[in-house]
Design an enzyme around this catalytic site. Structure first.
Site, mmCIF file in Angstrom:
data_model
loop_
_atom_site.group_PDB
_atom_site.id
_atom_site.type_symbol
_atom_site.label_atom_id
_atom_site.label_comp_id
_atom_site.label_asym_id
_atom_site.label_seq_id
_atom_site.Cartn_x
_atom_site.Cartn_y
_atom_site.Cartn_z
ATOM 1 N N GLY A 1 90.012 -23.461 24.164
ATOM 2 C CA GLY A 1 88.573 -23.252 24.912
ATOM 3 C C GLY A 1 88.695 -21.549 25.439
ATOM 4 O O GLY A 1 90.580 -21.721 26.176
ATOM 5 N N HIS B 1 81.921 -32.399 26.989
ATOM 6 C CA HIS B 1 81.278 -31.787 26.951
ATOM 7 C C HIS B 1 80.901 -30.586 26.257
ATOM 8 O O HIS B 1 81.051 -30.746 25.608
ATOM 9 C CB HIS B 1 81.423 -31.391 28.872
ATOM 10 C CG HIS B 1 81.821 -30.692 28.677
ATOM 11 N ND1 HIS B 1 82.705 -29.272 28.326
ATOM 12 C CD2 HIS B 1 83.473 -30.598 29.883
ATOM 13 C CE1 HIS B 1 83.654 -29.540 28.923
ATOM 14 N NE2 HIS B 1 84.177 -30.130 29.374
ATOM 15 N N GLY C 1 80.697 -27.675 26.369
ATOM 16 C CA GLY C 1 82.374 -26.811 25.855
ATOM 17 C C GLY C 1 82.927 -27.036 24.671
ATOM 18 O O GLY C 1 83.217 -26.512 23.909
ATOM 19 N N HIS C 2 82.995 -28.251 24.981
ATOM 20 C CA HIS C 2 84.115 -29.252 23.376
ATOM 21 C C HIS C 2 83.002 -29.374 22.422
ATOM 22 O O HIS C 2 83.940 -29.060 21.563
ATOM 23 C CB HIS C 2 84.119 -30.751 23.444
ATOM 24 C CG HIS C 2 85.521 -30.720 25.096
ATOM 25 N ND1 HIS C 2 84.981 -31.520 26.243
ATOM 26 C CD2 HIS C 2 86.661 -30.521 25.161
ATOM 27 C CE1 HIS C 2 85.863 -31.401 26.909
ATOM 28 N NE2 HIS C 2 87.158 -31.206 26.373
ATOM 29 N N ARG D 1 87.023 -31.469 35.236
ATOM 30 C CA ARG D 1 87.377 -31.474 36.684
ATOM 31 C C ARG D 1 85.931 -30.956 37.479
ATOM 32 O O ARG D 1 86.912 -31.934 38.936
ATOM 33 C CB ARG D 1 88.165 -30.475 37.095
ATOM 34 C CG ARG D 1 89.817 -31.072 36.186
ATOM 35 C CD ARG D 1 90.926 -30.758 36.942
ATOM 36 N NE ARG D 1 92.308 -31.185 36.583
ATOM 37 C CZ ARG D 1 92.860 -30.637 35.473
ATOM 38 N NH1 ARG D 1 92.675 -29.949 34.350
ATOM 39 N NH2 ARG D 1 94.219 -31.540 35.327
#
Ligand code: PAF
Length: 294
Positions: A150, A34, A36-37, A190
């Site tokens: 992260g 997503h 974030g990655h 999650r």
């Protein structure tokens, strides 16, 4: 995007790059990529000529009864995300590649016990041993100059930094700020476990932590002229209020904690670099998040 599944494929892809003196970056992930990655990939780009993204759902960091079997695995969508020049190589090892002799009798790395035993480590015994065991393997296999993790998993970041330092890996670790949804919810694979009703409430966690971080900053300011005991009481009140705020919205709280950023110990007199961290359940979904105190 180039793909490697075995050690040999990985090494033959890396060899010419290393031979040409290029700097390598590793972005370890468990897939289901997503934004974030993508922020991790963007963060390493200025530091490297070539970017390797690994995708492996590591069994040894999941405890009994945790979500290993249902953890989202979306390799095709992941590879599409990694295309378009975002990274140079996707490393998609299977269990045999990561744990060649099987997991049961594998060589394990033990995470620094005090740091890894608190908060997440207390709620999920053995979790960080599994994390450092797989991260050590990935670092050994890829030998990157830089690797990114992260800040959402803040304790994991600290545990990995500590391992890198203790074991002397010649790699620069970057801790990348959390990417959030518009309502503040930290991006996480999650989150897709949340049903609609839980998803609507989930943003409360980041709000509660942001408020707790602000209050912590005020206590720090005020406690300059007071003794450490009063600051400690202030932090406890903040933890208590944040816990109540979460519980009122239907969260089952594992912990809310005001801690030192460095080692996640309780702050003592003179400690000013603090972080507020929490883990709580909404239904069957466990969410974690944290906020810096500035
Ligand atoms: O943060 C994660 O996705 C995982 O814990 C990591 C660092 C890839 C190790 O499996």
């Amino acid at each position: 995007v180039l793909q490697a599944r075995t050690r040999e494929q990985l090494w033959s892809a890396l060899e010419p790059w290393r031979g040409a003196g290029e700097r390598l970056a590793l972005v370890p992930t468990m897939g289901n990529l997503h934004a974030g990655h993508l922020a991790l990939i963007d963060a390493v780009r200025p530091h490297a000529d070539r970017i390797v993204c690994s995708i492996y759902v590591n069994p040894t960091q999941f405890g009994e009864g945790e979500d290993f079997t249902r953890y989202p695995r979306t390799p095709e969508a992941d590879l599409e995300m990694l295309a378009a020049g975002r990274c140079d190589l996707a490393f998609l090892p299977d269990d045999e590649t990561m744990y060649p002799g099987g997991q049961a009798n594998a060589t394990h790395v033990r995470a620094a016990p005090a740091l890894a035993g608190r908060l997440e480590g207390a709620a999920r015994p053995g979790h960080f041993d599994g994390v450092v065991t797989v991260v050590a393997r990935l670092l050994n296999l890829c030998r990157p100059h830089v690797a990114a993790f992260g800040q959402k998993d803040f304790q994991q970041l600290r545990v990995i930094e500590r391992m890198v330092d203790d074991l002397g890996y010649p790699v620069k670790v970057l801790g990348v700020p959390t990417v959030r949804e518009p309502d503040g919810l930290a991006l996480s694979s999650r989150n897709r476990y949340l049903d609609d009703a839980s998803r609507q409430r989930a943003g409360v966690m980041s709000e509660v932590l942001a408020l707790a971080a602000e209050r912590t900053a005020l206590v720090l300011l005020r406690s300059r002229n007071e003794n450490g005991a009063e600051a400690a009481e202030g932090f406890e009140r903040i933890e208590h209020k944040a816990r109540e705020g979460l519980e009122q919205k239907g969260f089952r709280v594992d912990y809310v904690a005001v801690r030192r950023s460095l080692d996640l110990a309780r702050p003592g007199p003179g400690d000013t670099d603090l972080r507020v961290l929490a883990a709580a359940w909404l239904g069957e979904t466990r969410l974690i998040d944290n906020r810096p105190v500035s």
